[in-house]
Enzyme design. Structure first.
Site, PDB file in Angstrom:
ATOM      1  N   ASP A   1      -9.761 -38.699 -29.285  1.00 15.65           N
ATOM      2  CA  ASP A   1      -9.287 -40.069 -29.369  1.00 15.65           C
ATOM      3  C   ASP A   1     -10.238 -40.928 -28.523  1.00 15.65           C
ATOM      4  O   ASP A   1     -10.890 -40.436 -27.610  1.00 15.65           O
ATOM      5  CB  ASP A   1      -7.852 -40.115 -28.829  1.00 15.65           C
ATOM      6  CG  ASP A   1      -7.371 -41.524 -28.659  1.00 15.65           C
ATOM      7  OD1 ASP A   1      -7.408 -42.281 -29.648  1.00 15.65           O
ATOM      8  OD2 ASP A   1      -6.966 -41.882 -27.527  1.00 15.65           O
TER       9      ASP A   1
ATOM     10  N   ASP B   1      -9.716 -44.693 -27.136  1.00 19.56           N
ATOM     11  CA  ASP B   1      -9.195 -45.530 -26.046  1.00 19.56           C
ATOM     12  C   ASP B   1      -8.156 -44.784 -25.216  1.00 19.56           C
ATOM     13  O   ASP B   1      -7.149 -44.312 -25.744  1.00 19.56           O
ATOM     14  CB  ASP B   1      -8.582 -46.810 -26.616  1.00 19.56           C
ATOM     15  CG  ASP B   1      -9.606 -47.600 -27.423  1.00 19.56           C
ATOM     16  OD1 ASP B   1     -10.775 -47.645 -27.001  1.00 19.56           O
ATOM     17  OD2 ASP B   1      -9.243 -48.138 -28.485  1.00 19.56           O
TER      18      ASP B   1
END
Ligand code: ZN
Length: 525
Positions: A9, A11
């Site tokens: 992922d 952020d």
């Protein structure tokens, strides 16, 4: 090896979360990110970023700004082999916005592998859910914004990105033997007592031992016998209860134990590998194996084994049971041969043809029961699930053992065909193999589904860790309250009135889970 690729992922996982950031100057990697990613690259793992960027749909930044941010991320953290971005908003109902599994599948495709050979690292529940729904592993690295229930639901949690990477590499290494067996193994005795599910999850490890031995003899208990008959690589089965393992043991019968010891001696094994769950002791059996004059004995033991073990293996908590067993096989010098994926698998010749009167494949199997009632789906909930599935256009088969007929009849009356008591374990495996999905608690049929690659809606009571006992390497949606008070109690019958960990599940969540798997009410997939 377990994994080809690590999906990350963006952020909150790779870089600090700056909401809707379109400015490369604001990119700040999390501590240790560059070195951790370089460790993965050095180990030959491919890397992809999988990220929800609904700011595109909302017009908060442009595609060009996002590409500038990604260029800055690569400047700071090194190259990624693929970037997968969902530009949609929740309202778009796309198949790629996490927790949907679309980005994970797309990343796996772009990296030339499959989702089950990927592990995803993320900071919120959506990341882990997307990984599981695709059949990948998911590691949660919480931040201050991660909700406690997301942490409780995750099967694998690491304190930070470097720790997640270290554990990925450790697990990858742990299933590889450091050295092959000192001498060739003619006959290996492998042991897995307890229930069908326990035996099924040990299957990959038994195949690994079988790849390095001329003959494999499996000692199992009466409750695991039907599952043992389904395992590839087993040449002979000895069935005997082990009173230090069974949940409701009979008294220790000295004559029976002497008889078992003599039978084990007659096997003539030149190696024994004793598989156990994390709360079971291998040592009483190791003593019998010593009495049977078997002189190479391997087992996992936190308890001091003295002279009882030649290979004393240790495994941290939280490792999936199939991998835990594979790591013991590796410590004993065995690995799965090339081309044999570390997935659950059954012998083709042991699974009978499916009864023709059940119609075409593509039905949903709903299995409400379990030998341990704490891990079963409450009948009242199963009844509502059967109704909801039927209303959504699914064909439902309700399965269960002979002792569960009252429940399966009641559930099927709400929608579905009652198969309670109509199948043995092999017959159930045949029915499960042609399902589009299986809805089941934490019990044997979940592992039959995993062995057939059939997606599982897992109504998982948290009495034991999901990371160890959840369906392995198969698309899974976990439902139920993982923070319920029964958590980690290992209780066989629910210690909390009303079985709240599962009774609060909304049947519509099950219907939604099937949609996540792209299983439609028309029976297709
Ligand atoms: Zn999308």
């Amino acid at each position: 090896m377990l994994y080809d690729a690590v999906l990350l992922d963006r952020d909150g996982t790779l870089i600090e979360d700056v909401p809707y950031n379109g400015d490369p100057e604001k990119v700040r990697p999390v501590p240790g990110a560059r070195a951790a990613l370089d460790r993965l690259r050095a180990a030959g793992l491919r890397l992809a970023v999988v990220t929800n960027q609904s700011g595109l749909a909302r017009g908060y930044f442009t595609g060009a700004q996002m590409r500038a941010v990604h260029a800055r991320v690569e400047e700071l953290l090194g190259r990624f082999d693929a970037w997968l971005v969902c530009p949609h908003d929740d309202a778009d109902g796309c198949a790629c916005r996490k927790p949907a599994p679309g980005l994970v599948h797309a990343a796996a495709r772009e990296l030339g592998t499959t989702a089950s050979r990927c592990v995803l690292v993320g900071d919120i529940g959506r990341d882990v859910a997307a990984a599981l729904a695709a059949g990948a592993a998911g590691v949660l690295v919480p931040t201050p914004v991660t909700r406690p229930e997301e942490i409780a639901a995750a099967g694998w949690v690491a304190t930070d990105l470097p720790a997640a990477v270290a554990e990925i590499l450790r697990r990858q290494q742990a299933v590889q033997p450091a050295v092959p067996p000192a001498e060739p193994v003619r006959t290996a005795l492998v042991v897995r007592s307890d229930s069908a599910g326990d035996v099924l999850v040990t299957g990959p490890a038994i195949r690994a031992v079988a790849a390095g031995a001329q003959r494999v003899v499996l000692l199992c208990g009466p409750r695991g016998r039907a599952a043992a008959d389904l395992l590839p690589g087993v040449d002979e089965i000895i069935e005997h209860p082990l009173p230090w393992i069974d949940p409701t043991p009979g008294p220790v019968d000295p004559g029976a134990i002497r008889g078992l010891t003599a039978r084990l001696a007659a096997v003539g094994a030149d190696q024994a590998v004793v598989f156990t769950s994390f709360h079971q002791s291998a040592l009483p059996l190791a003593l019998l194996l010593r009495m049977a004059e078997i002189d190479r004995i391997a087992a996992i033991s936190d308890d001091y084994p003295g002279a009882l073990l030649d290979i004393r293996h240790r495994v941290p908590v939280g490792v999936p049971e199939p991998e835990r067993a594979l790591s013991l096989a590796a410590a004993a010098g065995h690995r799965l041969p090339d081309g044999d994926e570390p997935v659950l698998r059954l012998r083709r010749d042991a699974v009978p043809p499916r009864p023709a009167n059940l119609g075409d494949p593509g039905y949903v199997v709903l299995h409400p029961g379990s030998a341990a009632s704490s891990r079963a789906c409450p009948p009242e909930l199963a009844t509502r699930i059967a109704g909801a599935l039927t209303r959504a256009g699914h064909r439902v088969l309700v399965t269960g053992g002979a002792d569960e007929r009252a429940v399966t009849a009641r559930v099927a009356a709400a929608g579905g065909i009652d198969l309670g008591g109509r199948t043995d374990l092999a017959g159930l495996a045949a029915i499960v193999a042609d399902a589009s999905a299986v809805v089941v608690g934490n019990t044997g049929p979940a592992h039959l589904a995993a062995a057939a690659g059939v997606p599982v809606v897992s109504l998982f009571a948290p009495t034991v860790p999901f990371g160890q006992w959840g369906p392995y390497r198969v698309p899974t949606v976990r439902l139920g309250d993982s923070t319920a008070p029964c958590r980690d109690t290992r209780a066989a019958s629910c210690p909390v009135p009303g079985h709240p960990c599962l009774s609060d599940v909304d049947p519509d969540e099950v219907v939604d889970a099937l949609r996540t798997f792209a299983v439609s009410g028309g029976g297709g997939r």
